[in-house]
Design a protein around this motif. Structure first.
Motif, PDB file in Angstrom:
ATOM      1  N   SER A 108       0.835  -1.194   0.000  1.00  0.00           N
ATOM      2  CA  SER A 108       0.000   0.000   0.000  1.00  0.00           C
ATOM      3  C   SER A 108       0.869   1.242   0.000  1.00  0.00           C
ATOM      4  O   SER A 108       2.091   1.173   0.115  1.00  0.00           O
ATOM      5  CB  SER A 108      -0.931   0.003   1.219  1.00  0.00           C
TER       6      SER A 108
ATOM      7  N   ILE B 293       1.388   4.755   2.008  1.00  0.00           N
ATOM      8  CA  ILE B 293       1.086   5.404   3.287  1.00  0.00           C
ATOM      9  C   ILE B 293       1.385   6.898   3.155  1.00  0.00           C
ATOM     10  O   ILE B 293       2.504   7.286   2.831  1.00  0.00           O
ATOM     11  CB  ILE B 293       1.917   4.797   4.428  1.00  0.00           C
TER      12      ILE B 293
ATOM     13  N   VAL C   6       1.657  10.372   5.093  1.00  0.00           N
ATOM     14  CA  VAL C   6       1.863  10.934   6.435  1.00  0.00           C
ATOM     15  C   VAL C   6       1.657  12.443   6.360  1.00  0.00           C
ATOM     16  O   VAL C   6       2.311  13.131   5.573  1.00  0.00           O
ATOM     17  CB  VAL C   6       3.273  10.617   6.968  1.00  0.00           C
TER      18      VAL C   6
ATOM     19  N   TYR D 178      -8.281   6.138   6.911  1.00  0.00           N
ATOM     20  CA  TYR D 178      -7.598   7.127   7.746  1.00  0.00           C
ATOM     21  C   TYR D 178      -8.349   7.416   9.047  1.00  0.00           C
ATOM     22  O   TYR D 178      -7.870   8.156   9.895  1.00  0.00           O
ATOM     23  CB  TYR D 178      -7.376   8.437   6.973  1.00  0.00           C
TER      24      TYR D 178
ATOM     25  N   ILE E 176      -2.056   9.636   9.646  1.00  0.00           N
ATOM     26  CA  ILE E 176      -1.713   8.670   8.606  1.00  0.00           C
ATOM     27  C   ILE E 176      -2.947   8.308   7.776  1.00  0.00           C
ATOM     28  O   ILE E 176      -4.025   8.072   8.317  1.00  0.00           O
ATOM     29  CB  ILE E 176      -1.111   7.389   9.224  1.00  0.00           C
TER      30      ILE E 176
ATOM     31  N   ASN F  85      -3.855   5.434   4.898  1.00  0.00           N
ATOM     32  CA  ASN F  85      -3.394   4.215   4.243  1.00  0.00           C
ATOM     33  C   ASN F  85      -4.157   4.072   2.919  1.00  0.00           C
ATOM     34  O   ASN F  85      -5.347   3.799   2.899  1.00  0.00           O
ATOM     35  CB  ASN F  85      -3.643   3.000   5.138  1.00  0.00           C
TER      36      ASN F  85
ATOM     37  N   THR G 291       5.140   7.181   1.870  1.00  0.00           N
ATOM     38  CA  THR G 291       6.109   6.135   2.168  1.00  0.00           C
ATOM     39  C   THR G 291       5.423   4.789   1.932  1.00  0.00           C
ATOM     40  O   THR G 291       4.268   4.744   1.528  1.00  0.00           O
ATOM     41  CB  THR G 291       6.640   6.253   3.610  1.00  0.00           C
ATOM     42  N   GLY G 292       6.144   3.710   2.169  1.00  0.00           N
ATOM     43  CA  GLY G 292       5.590   2.388   1.901  1.00  0.00           C
ATOM     44  C   GLY G 292       6.291   1.744   0.709  1.00  0.00           C
ATOM     45  O   GLY G 292       7.124   2.363   0.036  1.00  0.00           O
TER      46      GLY G 292
END
Length: 304
Positions: free
Chosen positions: A70, A72, A74, A113, A227, A229, A268-269
């Motif tokens: 996934s 992510i 932030v 989220y 966060i 997702n 990120t991820g």
């Protein structure tokens, strides 16, 4: 035999320099075209043995379960602003599309989220343990404000005072912090109302929901980071979609940040990492190849 071959090459170079230059140029063009057909992949699974059972099983899991990988997002900033930002950003991400040769592709399956408060209102009691249900029953025996706060205090003492096992794990500790956060929001609303402020109904309902169900957003303890997702409709094995899809989501993120100068957000991820590795390695590959060719040419000139 090797000496004879080198003598023949030297003779051809000496007697037919123009033809040898054309032959060398032709070979260079053929090999250069072949080099352009090479592709670079940054998938970690490509480092594994291709026909190994574990590799095949891993690839099957990634193909069949999109949520295995996934994106992510932030978000950082002041609590009220990052929550508003997340509420505005989530629908845009959910509607993200990409135009490809085969048509328009929907990029995002869903965006997680915050908790589904509506579902918890309808089914929350079915998910609570029997002991916790008894404790909750004691809390809400008195619907009046003073009685409710008194019962909440008693329930907190019963659950946590002198019982270290109640916060022995990170999950239990998070639950305790969530309860305290809900009480804090509720007391803040009461304090503002007592001071004569006209508190909007939406804030009152939000504080009541937080008291009952905890903080709905996936937010940090200091309430300065949140966060999201993002579950994509493609897997990390579909590298072209990873590159183009991640770039499209980054564009949506950049456009949203322009509307909220006090908010910073990034991705990120596995998906963004794979995107960055692929894109920047391909960008630098051309430069490094050119530098290598020039360096080898200089080395040959100096040597001969």
């Amino acid at each position: 035999m090797r000496d004879e071959l080198f003598k023949s090459l030297a003779s051809w170079h000496a007697n037919h320099p123009g033809r040898m230059l054309l032959v060398g140029l032709l070979i260079t063009l053929i090999l250069g075209f072949s080099a352009t057909q090479l592709s670079v992949t940054m998938r970690w699974s490509d480092l594994l043995p291709t026909h190994d059972k574990r590799t095949l099983e891993y690839n099957r899991i990634v193909d069949e379960f999109v949520t295995a990988t996934s994106i992510i997002v932030v978000v950082q900033g002041e609590e009220a602003e990052i929550k508003t930002f997340a509420d505005r950003l989530a629908p845009r991400l959910d509607a993200a599309t990409l135009q490809t040769d085969t048509g328009t592709v929907s990029l995002v399956q869903r965006v997680d989220y915050k908790s589904e408060i509506g579902f918890l209102k309808d089914h929350g009691l079915m998910l609570v343990k029997a002991d916790d249900l008894k404790n909750m029953q004691d809390i809400y025996t008195d619907p009046n404000l003073t009685g409710l706060l008194f019962n909440i205090n008693n329930a907190m003492e019963k659950e946590y005072v002198g019982r270290e096992e109640s916060i022995s794990t990170r999950e239990k500790e998070d639950g305790a912090v969530m309860i305290l956060g809900g009480i804090e929001s509720f007391v803040d609303i009461l304090n503002r109302s007592a001071m004569g402020e006209q508190v909007p109904e939406i804030e009152i309902r939000s504080a009541a929901d937080e008291l009952l169900f905890g903080e709905p957003y996936f937010i940090s303890y200091d309430r300065q980071a949140l966060i999201l997702n993002v579950v994509p409709n493609f897997t990390i094995m579909e590298m072209q979609l990873v590159i183009d899809g991640t770039a499209a989501i980054q564009t949506i993120l950049d456009d949203a940040m322009k509307e909220y100068p006090g908010v910073t957000a990034g991705m990120t991820g596995f998906m963004p990492i794979a995107h960055d590795e692929m894109v920047y390695s391909e960008q630098s590959l051309g430069y490094t190849s050119l530098i290598a060719v020039i360096a080898i040419l200089i080395l040959l000139i100096v040597s001969f």
